[in-house]
Design a protein around this motif. Structure first.
Motif, PDB file in Angstrom:
ATOM      1  N   LEU A 123      44.980  37.207  32.073  1.00  0.00           N
ATOM      2  CA  LEU A 123      44.971  36.057  31.155  1.00  0.00           C
ATOM      3  C   LEU A 123      46.181  36.088  30.227  1.00  0.00           C
ATOM      4  CD1 LEU A 123      41.177  36.014  30.199  1.00  0.00           C
ATOM      5  CD2 LEU A 123      42.385  34.363  31.662  1.00  0.00           C
ATOM      6  N   ASN A 124      46.513  37.273  29.733  1.00  0.00           N
ATOM      7  CA  ASN A 124      47.651  37.407  28.832  1.00  0.00           C
ATOM      8  C   ASN A 124      48.971  37.050  29.533  1.00  0.00           C
ATOM      9  OD1 ASN A 124      45.764  38.348  27.008  1.00  0.00           O
ATOM     10  ND2 ASN A 124      46.428  40.461  27.083  1.00  0.00           N
ATOM     11  N   LEU A 169      43.176  43.997  22.804  1.00  0.00           N
ATOM     12  CA  LEU A 169      43.346  43.817  24.246  1.00  0.00           C
ATOM     13  C   LEU A 169      43.963  42.450  24.555  1.00  0.00           C
ATOM     14  CD1 LEU A 169      42.799  45.543  26.716  1.00  0.00           C
ATOM     15  CD2 LEU A 169      40.542  44.523  26.878  1.00  0.00           C
ATOM     16  N   GLU A 170      43.674  41.483  23.726  1.00  0.00           N
ATOM     17  CA  GLU A 170      44.191  40.127  23.915  1.00  0.00           C
ATOM     18  C   GLU A 170      45.684  40.027  23.641  1.00  0.00           C
ATOM     19  OE1 GLU A 170      41.543  40.908  21.932  1.00  0.00           O
ATOM     20  OE2 GLU A 170      39.999  40.308  23.373  1.00  0.00           O
ATOM     21  N   GLU A 197      37.549  44.705  32.671  1.00  0.00           N
ATOM     22  CA  GLU A 197      37.848  44.010  31.412  1.00  0.00           C
ATOM     23  C   GLU A 197      39.344  44.065  31.096  1.00  0.00           C
ATOM     24  OE1 GLU A 197      36.501  44.069  26.705  1.00  0.00           O
ATOM     25  OE2 GLU A 197      35.384  45.249  28.155  1.00  0.00           O
ATOM     26  N   GLN A 221      41.717  40.667  31.333  1.00  0.00           N
ATOM     27  CA  GLN A 221      42.389  40.252  30.099  1.00  0.00           C
ATOM     28  C   GLN A 221      43.901  40.301  30.263  1.00  0.00           C
ATOM     29  OE1 GLN A 221      40.854  38.941  27.158  1.00  0.00           O
ATOM     30  NE2 GLN A 221      42.985  38.286  27.074  1.00  0.00           N
ATOM     31  N   ASN A 222      44.405  41.309  30.973  1.00  0.00           N
ATOM     32  CA  ASN A 222      45.844  41.383  31.205  1.00  0.00           C
ATOM     33  C   ASN A 222      46.322  40.172  31.997  1.00  0.00           C
ATOM     34  OD1 ASN A 222      48.399  43.043  31.074  1.00  0.00           O
ATOM     35  ND2 ASN A 222      48.187  42.758  33.280  1.00  0.00           N
TER      36      ASN A 222
END
Length: 115
Positions: free
Chosen positions: A107-108, A28-29, A100, A104-105
């Motif tokens: 942040l990416n 996911l990261e 989640e 996470q998206n």
């Protein structure tokens, strides 16, 4: 992955069961959700369609976007608002929450573009 690159996932990336297995293996990261506008929609015939939870926005059969559409999308055309469908499919594949995936998206994307 060892190069630190991200992998973009869109409707065309989610057509087959094999495609879904590949996405399942991507951390996911390292995923970036996208729609690949304008012509890469998720169709009922795509393997990932079964994971979509929200109703798509109403459409009209036009060849091009126009302000005269009045809140409708062009049929078979993806818009930025459809990225939620991609997130819902990733949730279904990975068995994680929408929150989640979305957090996470974000942040990416921030990391990728140095925001």
């Amino acid at each position: 992955m060892s190069l630190g690159l991200y992998i973009g996932v869109n409707g065309c990336s989610l057509k087959t069961e094999d495609n879904l297995k590949v996405v399942e293996q991507i951390p996911l990261e390292k995923l970036i959700l996208e729609t690949d506008c304008p012509w890469c929609d998720v169709r009922p015939s795509h393997a990932g369609f079964k994971f979509i939870q929200t109703q798509p926005l109403p459409t009209k059969k036009n060849k091009h976007y126009s302000r005269d559409l009045g809140g409708f999308c062009v049929k078979n055309r993806t818009e930025p608002c459809h990225v939620r469908q991609i997130a819902e499919i990733v949730c279904g594949i990975k068995g994680v929450s929408l929150e989640e995936v979305v957090v996470q998206n974000a942040l990416n994307v921030h990391d990728l573009f140095g925001i």
